[in-house]
Design an enzyme around this catalytic site. Structure first.
Site, PDB file in Angstrom:
ATOM      1  N   ASP A  13      25.586   5.949 -65.590  1.00 15.61           N
ATOM      2  CA  ASP A  13      24.403   5.333 -66.204  1.00 15.61           C
ATOM      3  C   ASP A  13      24.177   5.764 -67.654  1.00 15.61           C
ATOM      4  O   ASP A  13      23.932   6.939 -67.933  1.00 15.61           O
ATOM      5  CB  ASP A  13      23.156   5.687 -65.408  1.00 15.61           C
ATOM      6  N   GLU A  44      22.057  -0.237 -67.029  1.00 18.10           N
ATOM      7  CA  GLU A  44      20.684  -0.626 -66.692  1.00 18.10           C
ATOM      8  C   GLU A  44      19.620   0.226 -67.376  1.00 18.10           C
ATOM      9  O   GLU A  44      18.451  -0.150 -67.389  1.00 18.10           O
ATOM     10  CB  GLU A  44      20.483  -0.591 -65.176  1.00 18.10           C
ATOM     11  N   ASN A  45      20.017   1.366 -67.956  1.00 15.92           N
ATOM     12  CA  ASN A  45      19.063   2.224 -68.677  1.00 15.92           C
ATOM     13  C   ASN A  45      19.384   2.301 -70.160  1.00 15.92           C
ATOM     14  O   ASN A  45      18.863   3.169 -70.863  1.00 15.92           O
ATOM     15  CB  ASN A  45      19.078   3.644 -68.105  1.00 15.92           C
ATOM     16  N   ASN A  72      18.467  -1.357 -60.330  1.00 11.23           N
ATOM     17  CA  ASN A  72      17.067  -1.693 -60.073  1.00 11.23           C
ATOM     18  C   ASN A  72      16.245  -1.903 -61.338  1.00 11.23           C
ATOM     19  O   ASN A  72      15.123  -2.414 -61.286  1.00 11.23           O
ATOM     20  CB  ASN A  72      16.398  -0.614 -59.197  1.00 11.23           C
ATOM     21  N   HIS A  73      16.794  -1.511 -62.506  1.00 12.11           N
ATOM     22  CA  HIS A  73      16.085  -1.751 -63.768  1.00 12.11           C
ATOM     23  C   HIS A  73      16.601  -3.004 -64.485  1.00 12.11           C
ATOM     24  O   HIS A  73      16.329  -3.180 -65.676  1.00 12.11           O
ATOM     25  CB  HIS A  73      16.227  -0.538 -64.687  1.00 12.11           C
ATOM     26  N   HIS A 155      24.789   0.843 -56.537  1.00 14.30           N
ATOM     27  CA  HIS A 155      23.641   1.471 -57.189  1.00 14.30           C
ATOM     28  C   HIS A 155      22.633   1.826 -56.104  1.00 14.30           C
ATOM     29  O   HIS A 155      21.900   0.960 -55.608  1.00 14.30           O
ATOM     30  CB  HIS A 155      23.045   0.483 -58.198  1.00 14.30           C
ATOM     31  N   HIS A 180      22.944   5.516 -60.140  1.00 15.06           N
ATOM     32  CA  HIS A 180      21.495   5.540 -59.934  1.00 15.06           C
ATOM     33  C   HIS A 180      20.877   6.921 -59.990  1.00 15.06           C
ATOM     34  O   HIS A 180      19.817   7.081 -60.575  1.00 15.06           O
ATOM     35  CB  HIS A 180      21.080   4.863 -58.626  1.00 15.06           C
ATOM     36  N   HIS A 182      21.844   9.630 -61.544  1.00  9.91           N
ATOM     37  CA  HIS A 182      22.058  10.266 -62.849  1.00  9.91           C
ATOM     38  C   HIS A 182      22.572  11.700 -62.735  1.00  9.91           C
ATOM     39  O   HIS A 182      22.611  12.429 -63.729  1.00  9.91           O
ATOM     40  CB  HIS A 182      20.771  10.257 -63.698  1.00  9.91           C
TER      41      HIS A 182
END
Length: 262
Positions: A13, A44-45, A72-73, A155, A180, A182
């Site tokens: 991530d 996603e981040n 999810n983001h 994820h 997910h 991290h």
């Protein structure tokens, strides 16, 4: 076993500008040392710690990323709705409900070999989505042998869910890598059927942080229970990834190596 193989890098991530800088620097160095045939990165981040913008998506591709995966983001930045439908190197979780914009898997060609990249999201302690096991099963039927190499980014929060998915598809996909949490795990392995696995690839971003976020804000939120706006931390960075070599004909993993650069 064939003599042809692909060198594949999967980046954990990417968090904010620090994560993007660390990604750029690592890939620049790899260009000197031997660049992978395929680079997959969870993005996603990548935009301020939450979501992805079109500018940052394009930036990651310019760095040398082949395919960007999400989680999810995915929808945290509203502008993604305007480009996700056309972004053929961007995949969001496949097991979102039918009709959700974007794609859950895509193809990337390297050294004349078709590589399929699938993104699914777990269900334990996560937003409500369809079954990831059945979603991958359906995708493999639709792929129908079109890609000898298949990579899965799962994820998910629960390690057990990631492990179970890897064992379920052992021998049918080339690699299952988790994202997910991290936090990079130390359980890289090749399962008996030839599938490479790592529970979590980790995080590429601020090292002295709470999973990429400022420590003071994260601690305040946990201590008080009050709504607190989290911000990406600054300072030294880390680059977490996993590298796998895959037989280009059989799709079986030949070697797997966890990377943790600081």
């Amino acid at each position: 076993m064939s003599e042809r193989s692909l060198d594949i890098l999967f980046i954990g991530d990417i968090v904010g500008q620090p994560g993007r800088d660390a990604t750029r620097q690592a890939l620049e160095q790899m260009r000197k040392d031997g660049f992978p045939d395929v680079v997959v990165a969870n993005g996603e981040n990548a935009a301020g710690g939450f979501g992805l913008t079109e500018t940052i998506y394009t930036e990651l591709l310019d760095f040398g990323v082949s395919v960007v995966t999400m989680g999810n983001h995915t929808w945290d930045k509203q502008e993604i709705m305007g480009f996700i439908g056309e972004a053929d190197r961007l995949v969001r979780p496949l097991n979102y409900p039918e009709g959700t914009p974007g794609r859950g898997w895509t193809f990337y060609t390297a050294q004349g070999v078709s590589v399929a990249v699938i993104n699914v999201m777990g269900r334990a302690f996560m937003p409500t989505v369809d079954c990831p096991f059945r979603a991958v099963e359906k995708a493999l039927v639709e792929l129908d042998g079109e890609a000898p190499v298949v990579l899965v980014d799962v994820h998910a929060e629960a390690s057990a869910e990631k492990m179970a998915l890897a064992w379920h598809f052992d021998g049918r996909v080339s690699a299952v890598f988790g994202t997910h949490t991290h936090v990079q795990t130390a359980d890289e392995t090749i399962l008996p059927g030839g599938t490479a696995y790592l529970t979590d690839a980790g995080m590429t971003g601020p090292r002295d942080s709470v999973i990429g976020m400022r420590r003071d804000l994260s601690i305040k939120k946990l201590l008080t229970g009050l709504p607190t706006r989290l911000e990406v931390a600054t300072g030294p960075t880390q680059f977490n990834a996993v590298r796998v070599r895959v037989d280009a004909v059989t799709g079986k993993a030949l070697a797997v190596q966890r990377l943790n650069y600081r």
